[in-house]
Design a protein around this motif. Structure first.
Motif, short mmCIF file in Angstrom:
data_model
loop_
_atom_site.label_atom_id
_atom_site.label_comp_id
_atom_site.label_asym_id
_atom_site.label_seq_id
_atom_site.Cartn_x
_atom_site.Cartn_y
_atom_site.Cartn_z
N ARG A 105 0.85 -1.21 0.00
CA ARG A 105 0.00 0.00 0.00
C ARG A 105 0.89 1.26 0.00
NH1 ARG A 105 -1.89 3.74 3.53
NH2 ARG A 105 -0.79 2.78 5.28
N ARG A 106 1.86 1.20 0.89
CA ARG A 106 2.74 2.37 0.99
C ARG A 106 3.53 2.58 -0.28
NH1 ARG A 106 3.25 4.19 6.29
NH2 ARG A 106 2.38 2.73 7.80
N GLU A 107 4.00 1.47 -0.88
CA GLU A 107 4.84 1.56 -2.06
C GLU A 107 4.12 2.28 -3.19
OE1 GLU A 107 6.32 -2.20 -3.53
OE2 GLU A 107 7.06 -1.24 -5.37
N TYR A 108 2.83 1.97 -3.31
CA TYR A 108 2.10 2.56 -4.44
C TYR A 108 1.29 3.79 -4.02
CZ TYR A 108 3.64 -1.44 -7.07
OH TYR A 108 4.42 -2.38 -7.68
N ASN A 109 1.58 4.26 -2.80
CA ASN A 109 0.94 5.50 -2.36
C ASN A 109 -0.57 5.41 -2.28
OD1 ASN A 109 2.75 7.45 -1.56
ND2 ASN A 109 3.31 7.90 -3.71
N PHE A 110 -1.08 4.24 -1.98
CA PHE A 110 -2.52 4.08 -1.81
C PHE A 110 -2.90 4.55 -0.43
CE2 PHE A 110 -3.75 0.47 -4.96
CZ PHE A 110 -3.11 1.16 -5.97
N ASP A 111 -4.09 5.08 -0.32
CA ASP A 111 -4.58 5.44 1.00
C ASP A 111 -5.21 4.24 1.68
OD1 ASP A 111 -3.81 8.17 1.27
OD2 ASP A 111 -5.29 8.65 -0.29
N ILE A 112 -5.87 3.42 0.83
CA ILE A 112 -6.41 2.19 1.42
C ILE A 112 -6.03 1.01 0.53
CG2 ILE A 112 -8.36 3.35 2.52
CD1 ILE A 112 -10.14 2.17 0.24
N LEU A 113 -5.91 -0.13 1.15
CA LEU A 113 -5.77 -1.39 0.42
C LEU A 113 -6.40 -2.45 1.34
CD1 LEU A 113 -4.64 -2.53 -2.21
CD2 LEU A 113 -2.51 -3.05 -1.00
N THR A 114 -7.57 -2.93 0.94
CA THR A 114 -8.38 -3.72 1.86
C THR A 114 -8.79 -5.05 1.22
OG1 THR A 114 -9.20 -1.73 2.88
CG2 THR A 114 -10.54 -3.73 3.20
N LEU A 115 -8.83 -6.09 2.03
CA LEU A 115 -9.24 -7.41 1.57
C LEU A 115 -10.59 -7.78 2.22
CD1 LEU A 115 -6.10 -9.75 1.65
CD2 LEU A 115 -7.75 -9.53 -0.22
N ALA A 116 -11.49 -8.32 1.37
CA ALA A 116 -12.76 -8.81 1.90
C ALA A 116 -12.94 -10.25 1.42
CB ALA A 116 -13.92 -7.95 1.39
N ASP A 117 -13.71 -11.03 2.18
CA ASP A 117 -13.87 -12.44 1.75
C ASP A 117 -14.97 -12.55 0.70
OD1 ASP A 117 -16.29 -12.22 3.00
OD2 ASP A 117 -15.70 -13.37 4.79
N ALA A 118 -15.26 -13.77 0.27
CA ALA A 118 -16.17 -13.99 -0.85
C ALA A 118 -17.60 -13.57 -0.52
CB ALA A 118 -16.13 -15.47 -1.27
N SER A 126 -5.32 -2.93 5.45
CA SER A 126 -3.87 -2.83 5.63
C SER A 126 -3.51 -1.58 6.41
CB SER A 126 -3.14 -2.82 4.30
OG SER A 126 -3.54 -1.72 3.54
N ARG A 127 -4.30 -0.52 6.24
CA ARG A 127 -4.00 0.71 6.95
C ARG A 127 -4.38 0.60 8.43
NH1 ARG A 127 -3.67 5.95 4.67
NH2 ARG A 127 -3.54 7.52 6.33
N ARG A 128 -5.43 -0.15 8.67
CA ARG A 128 -5.91 -0.26 10.06
C ARG A 128 -6.31 -1.72 10.32
NH1 ARG A 128 -11.17 2.74 12.52
NH2 ARG A 128 -10.63 2.48 14.73
N PRO A 129 -5.33 -2.59 10.59
CA PRO A 129 -5.59 -4.03 10.68
C PRO A 129 -6.67 -4.37 11.72
CG PRO A 129 -3.23 -3.58 10.61
CD PRO A 129 -3.90 -2.28 10.75
N GLY A 130 -6.84 -3.59 12.73
CA GLY A 130 -7.81 -3.91 13.76
C GLY A 130 -9.25 -3.79 13.34
N SER A 131 -9.48 -2.99 12.34
CA SER A 131 -10.86 -2.74 11.92
C SER A 131 -11.24 -3.74 10.84
CB SER A 131 -10.96 -1.29 11.42
OG SER A 131 -12.07 -1.12 10.62
N ALA A 132 -11.97 -4.81 11.22
CA ALA A 132 -12.35 -5.83 10.24
C ALA A 132 -13.68 -6.45 10.64
CB ALA A 132 -11.26 -6.88 10.15
#
Ligand SMILES: Nc1ncnc2c1ncn2[C@@H]1O[C@H](COP(=O)(O)OP(=O)(O)O)[C@@H](O)[C@H]1O
Ligand SMILES: [Mg+2]
Length: 673
Positions: A105-118, A126-132
């Protein structure tokens, strides 16, 4: 009326000025209209040029925008296929995998990079691992990615969503709305949503089964990368008078969230809003808007186009603007050049006009000068005839007029001279008439006295003579008294002759007229004097006009006149000469002229006036009565006598007699004793 007074003053101007003014009256409006239209056209052209450029710049800005979007999409797609992303979804967020995702995320200067399940539940932010664990399946990006679509676009993110991704993001997105003139009314005084460039991709397992969704994005709010990149790429960082020429802005709705337009303090003017006019055109109607606009604190030539989300709803505006100043300055420079050229041209035209006017009016000016010269008295002055136009005709006519004037003036002068001569002649005639009058008066009184004296003296003289002769008869010749007596008798005889002459002069007996051939009378008188003439060696020449008619005259008296004149002529030529007797018809009127011309001694001018006086003589034995008696006779006959004489060369006596006898009453008064 003042206008007619002005008109009058204009019309009274010199011809040359008037011509120049009329030329100008025609040229000036044309020039002014041309200048006006020219500058308008020029202004329009330059502004159109600028607008075309700004339109083009907006297209370039879109390219930068889309490129960024594409790169986000590509990064998200590529990351979605990497093993540790699959691993996170399959095995749960291990610590080092979480760190890797955040590093990405940091490398590409993204503000967010988030994973969701199916099922659309968040596995890892990735920015705030606790919030899921929350459900994001309603997000259009996630929904589409779950349907195996690769999706990229712009999106409005709510404050709640932002807070889940990271409170700092929500903080960044929060704006206190700055009061902006010309903007539409807005009830809220703040904005808390964010606008994001976002992409989402499905994540598959080894067997190709959908196991989740990866989405990443870039929050525009207070992120100036994109707008500054647009400025760099599109306007190449050009500056004008220390200001950036080009500006770019991203609006979220009508709110500036990322911009390089600066406010009065030199800060980026975020939080301000777009004008109502642009909002209506771009946000409500979805049009692109290109025009000059006052942006924050300068005039710009601007272009606005709507930004749409993936569902094609208008959510914001992409804006580029160029400082208008350089174009205005360019326009002013062109206008100034144009104006200077026009002024130069006007000056040249003025010079040309005055030259032409001068040449056209020159012949007239010469004519005016000529008039002055002629009026001052130089009638010989003429103007040169230059051209064959109206002025040439005028010059020719003018010269002809001057010729006539000159001639008329000459005639006048001639006439004046003639008049003078006439006056002189009349004066002389008058003086002669006066002289004649005086003379006849004088003669009349002299005659009276002479007659008295003669009468008294005649009788004693007669008795002296008779007695002298009687005594002489008785006195022998040898007597010494004889000689004295003879002397007495001779002298007495001479006295008697003088007395006789006096009596003749005084008596003036009435004329006994009869038709007389005067030529014949001249000839017979000459014959009587023939002897006397030849003794004196005088030749008598006759030039008589035989055609003269008979004149009604006293023959005896006239013969006495002629004989007096001829004797005087002979006596004037002691050394001989020629006596010319001529007669002719007078040219001045009904007269016959008889001329007695000698080649004798002539008469000195001082004697001229006294010739006709009784007893005037220059001769020792003269009586001085011949001319006096003759004068009386000629006058009695209605004639005149004139003398021309030159000392040493001779004299001419001219007797003028009337061809028709004068009426009784008109005769000059006769002189009687
Ligand atoms: N033909 C002449 N030439 C010159 N002198 C003349 C002529 N006729 C007259 N006279 C002058 O006029 C004078 C007057 O003339 P007149 O009366 O005849 O008187 P007399 O002949 O007796 O002198 C003369 O004395 C003479 O001087
Ligand atoms: Mg005489």
């Amino acid at each position: 009326m003042p206008s007619s007074h002005l008109m009058r003053r204009l019309l009274d101007l010199p011809l040359r000025r008037k011509m120049i003014l009329s030329f100008l009256a025609v040229l000036a409006p044309v020039g002014i209209v041309t200048l006006f239209i020219g500058t308008r056209l020029e202004h329009r052209t330059i502004i159109n040029l600028a607008q075309a450029k700004v339109r083009h710049d907006l297209a370039s800005a879109w390219m930068v925008y889309n490129e960024r979007l594409n790169s986000i999409r590509d990064i998200v797609r590529l990351s979605a296929s990497s093993g540790f992303v699959q691993a996170i979804l399959l095995a749960g967020p291990q610590e080092d995998w979480v760190a890797r995702l955040d590093a990405l995320r940091r490398e590409y200067n993204f503000d967010i990079l988030t994973l969701a399940d199916a099922r659309g539940r968040v596995v890892l932010r990735s920015r705030r691992p606790g919030s899921a664990g929350d459900d994001v399946s309603t997000d259009p990006f996630v929904r589409r990615a779950l349907r195996l679509e690769l999706v990229a676009g712009t999106q409005i993110i709510s404050r709640a969503e932002l807070e889940k991704e990271g409170p700092d993001l929500a903080e960044r997105a929060y704006f206190r709305v700055v009061e902006t003139p010309m903007a539409a009314e807005r009830p809220e005084s703040y904005a808390e949503e964010g606008m994001m460039l976002k992409a989402a991709s499905h994540v598959l397992d080894e067997r190709g089964e959908l196991i989740g969704v990866l989405y990443g994005g870039l929050l525009f709010n207070r992120n100036y990368d994109l707008v500054d990149q647009v400025k760099e790429i599109v306007f190449k960082g050009e500056r004008y008078n220390g200001r950036d020429i080009g500006t770019a802005t991203i609006f979220q709705g009508d709110l500036r969230i990322a911009t390089n337009v600066l406010d009065a303090q030199g800060e980026r003017a975020v939080g301000t809003r777009v004008s109502r006019e642009v909002e209506e055109a771009v946000l409500e109607k979805g049009e692109s808007w290109v025009a000059r606009a006052f942006v924050v604190r300068d005039w710009y030539i601007t272009a606005y186009e709507p930004i749409r989300d993936v569902d094609d709803r208008i959510i914001g505006i992409l804006y580029v603007g160029m400082l208008e100043r350089p174009y205005i300055d360019l326009r002013n420079r062109v206008m100034l050049t144009f104006g200077l050229l026009a002024a130069l041209l006007s000056a040249v035209i003025m010079l040309l006009l005055s030259f032409i006017a001068k040449n056209i009016t020159r012949p007239l000016r010469l004519m005016v000068e000529a008039t002055d010269v002629i009026a001052a008295g130089d009638l010989s002055h003429r103007v040169e005839v230059g051209l064959q136009d109206e002025t040439g005709h005028l010059a020719t006519s003018f010269n002809r007029m001057a010729d006539n004037l000159d001639k008329a003036y000459d005639d006048l002068r001639q006439w004046g001279r003639t008049l003078e001569k006439r006056v002189e002649e009349r004066t002389r005639e008058l003086r002669e008439a006066q002289d004649a009058l005086i003379r006849s008066e004088k003669l009349a009184s002299l005659g009276k006295m002479a007659a008295g004296v003669a009468h008294e003296v005649n009788n004693p003289l007669t008795s002296i003579l008779i007695n002298a002769h009687l005594v002489l008869e008785r006195c022998p010749p040898d007597d010494p008294a004889h000689e004295n007596l003879t002397l007495i008798a001779d002298e007495t005889l001479r006295c008697a002759q003088v007395v006789k002459g006096l009596l003749e002069f005084a008596r003036q007996t009435p004329a006994r007229t009869a038709p007389t051939d005067v030529n014949d009378l001249v000839e017979r008188t000459a014959q009587l004097l023939d002897m006397q003439a030849s003794v004196r060696n005088v030749k008598i020449v006759k030039e008589l006009d035989r055609s003269l008619p008979l004149l009604d005259l006293d023959k005896a008296k006239l013969q006495q006149v002629f004989s007096n004149l001829m004797i005087n002529a002979i006596e004037a030529m002691p050394k001989g000469g020629t006596l010319t007797l001529s007669s002719r018809r007078s040219e001045d009127g009904p007269y016959a002229d008889f001329l007695f011309a000698d080649t004798g001694i002539g008469i000195p001018p001082e004697n001229m006036n006294r010739l006709f006086d009784p007893f005037f003589t220059t001769k020792t034995l003269g009586t001085g009565l011949g001319l006096a008696v003759s004068y009386g006779i000629i006058q009695q006959s209605g004639g005149t006598i004139k003398i021309h004489s030159e000392v040493g060369r001779g004299s001419v006596f001219i007797v003028r007699l009337p061809l028709v006898s004068p009426v009784e009453g008109d005769r000059p008064e006769e002189v009687r004793p």
